[in-house]
Design an enzyme around this catalytic site. Sequence first.
Site, PDB file in Angstrom:
ATOM      1  N   LYS A  33       5.378  -8.729 -14.697  1.00 40.77           N
ATOM      2  CA  LYS A  33       5.537  -8.234 -13.333  1.00 40.77           C
ATOM      3  C   LYS A  33       4.196  -7.725 -12.799  1.00 40.77           C
ATOM      4  O   LYS A  33       3.234  -7.551 -13.550  1.00 40.77           O
ATOM      5  CB  LYS A  33       6.590  -7.120 -13.300  1.00 40.77           C
ATOM      6  CG  LYS A  33       6.253  -5.907 -14.162  1.00 40.77           C
ATOM      7  CD  LYS A  33       7.377  -4.893 -14.153  1.00 40.77           C
ATOM      8  CE  LYS A  33       7.020  -3.699 -15.038  1.00 40.77           C
ATOM      9  NZ  LYS A  33       8.055  -2.648 -14.997  1.00 40.77           N
ATOM     10  N   ARG A 128      17.711   5.094 -13.247  1.00 35.62           N
ATOM     11  CA  ARG A 128      16.794   4.326 -12.416  1.00 35.62           C
ATOM     12  C   ARG A 128      17.501   3.043 -11.983  1.00 35.62           C
ATOM     13  O   ARG A 128      18.017   2.963 -10.889  1.00 35.62           O
ATOM     14  CB  ARG A 128      15.490   4.057 -13.176  1.00 35.62           C
ATOM     15  CG  ARG A 128      14.359   3.565 -12.300  1.00 35.62           C
ATOM     16  CD  ARG A 128      13.045   3.457 -13.046  1.00 35.62           C
ATOM     17  NE  ARG A 128      13.075   2.444 -14.104  1.00 35.62           N
ATOM     18  CZ  ARG A 128      11.983   1.988 -14.715  1.00 35.62           C
ATOM     19  NH1 ARG A 128      10.789   2.479 -14.394  1.00 35.62           N
ATOM     20  NH2 ARG A 128      12.078   1.067 -15.661  1.00 35.62           N
ATOM     21  N   TYR A 242     -19.821  12.219  -0.299  1.00 35.42           N
ATOM     22  CA  TYR A 242     -19.067  13.005   0.672  1.00 35.42           C
ATOM     23  C   TYR A 242     -18.894  14.448   0.223  1.00 35.42           C
ATOM     24  O   TYR A 242     -18.683  14.732  -0.965  1.00 35.42           O
ATOM     25  CB  TYR A 242     -17.677  12.390   0.880  1.00 35.42           C
ATOM     26  CG  TYR A 242     -17.671  11.137   1.721  1.00 35.42           C
ATOM     27  CD1 TYR A 242     -18.119  11.159   3.035  1.00 35.42           C
ATOM     28  CD2 TYR A 242     -17.195   9.940   1.204  1.00 35.42           C
ATOM     29  CE1 TYR A 242     -18.097  10.009   3.815  1.00 35.42           C
ATOM     30  CE2 TYR A 242     -17.166   8.787   1.976  1.00 35.42           C
ATOM     31  CZ  TYR A 242     -17.622   8.831   3.281  1.00 35.42           C
ATOM     32  OH  TYR A 242     -17.602   7.690   4.052  1.00 35.42           O
ATOM     33  N   MET A 290     -14.499   4.704  -0.915  1.00 38.01           N
ATOM     34  CA  MET A 290     -13.660   3.512  -0.830  1.00 38.01           C
ATOM     35  C   MET A 290     -14.283   2.321  -1.547  1.00 38.01           C
ATOM     36  O   MET A 290     -13.587   1.583  -2.259  1.00 38.01           O
ATOM     37  CB  MET A 290     -13.389   3.148   0.631  1.00 38.01           C
ATOM     38  CG  MET A 290     -12.477   1.947   0.792  1.00 38.01           C
ATOM     39  SD  MET A 290     -12.197   1.471   2.508  1.00 38.01           S
ATOM     40  CE  MET A 290     -11.233   2.861   3.091  1.00 38.01           C
TER      41      MET A 290
END
EC number: 5.1.1.1
Length: 344
Positions: A33, A128, A242, A290
């Site tokens: 998956k 679940r 940053y 990013m």
Amino acid sequence: MSTAVLTIDLSALAANWRSLNALSDVETAAVVKANAYGLGVGTAASALAEAGARHFFVAVAEEGVALRQALGAGPQISVFSGHMAGDTALIRDAGLTPMINSIDQMIRHVEALPEHDFGIQLDTGMNRLGMEDGEWRAVREVATQRPPSLVMSHLACADEPSHQMNRQQLDCFVEMTQDITAPRSLAATGGILMGPDYHFDLTRPGIGLYGGLPFVDALPVVQLDVPVIQVRDVHPGETVGYANTWTATAPARIATISAGYADGLIRAMGAKARLHAGDTALPVVGRVSMDLIGVDVTALGSDPDSLQLIGRHQSVDTVAGFADTIGYEILTSLGDRYKRVYTQ
């Protein structure tokens, strides 16, 4: 080239499947998956099929269609999410096996595809996916007339072998599946390692195939090398990145590398993370951006062309530890911008 290179060792992937297969006397499937945990489902699943896997598991029907296109007819492809509304044509045309999770799904499947194979997923305590005991009792007689291709459940705490939940779920699964003739499955990677009581008729390894814990004997499958875009001198008192979160206390040589949280190198890694140039560990400085990360390369004698994040010095799980997360999250987040190179 400014794109990081994710190298995927298909021989190691196949070897891990064979090693996990050798730990039980039952059939060993492969969970592929999320695009084979981010590594590329077509190539990865083909390597696993060549190693001997004949049963594959995906999360949703759309993944199953892509896998069928890659593998062709033959291998069984089971879908954990079951028979969702709108999935009927996908299930039928791609020959997928939905793992039925509820009475509603059972009704949908029987009405839409009465002659089509299906499996059953039971909830043994994880809360679940899967039918609870009362639901299962309501449909068991109808569901087992076929019978289903597989009856399965999933362990919540298999990464902690001594956790009492494992035995509790095992006992529940045995009780819920007494006297059925269909094959049964309970163990993923962690369950395989807990021994034959958990193996039943089929095991479903996932993370262990790709080199992750709890399979400590797994061969490493992935290596991530990130190119350096620019290197600069930073003087005492100057900051990097940053919010000025890192300040140089001595003259430093700082490399800016071409990857960031958009590529799955999540911001929470921060200053805990290390990359390597050869055998030298180098700290991340400043915030993960990013597309960019700052790395202190002062310890090197020359400026590097690239730095390695995942490889022989630190595994996916080590990198996950920098962010207080798990290897699954890092592996499945490795982004589309990486150039994927497959080796045998």
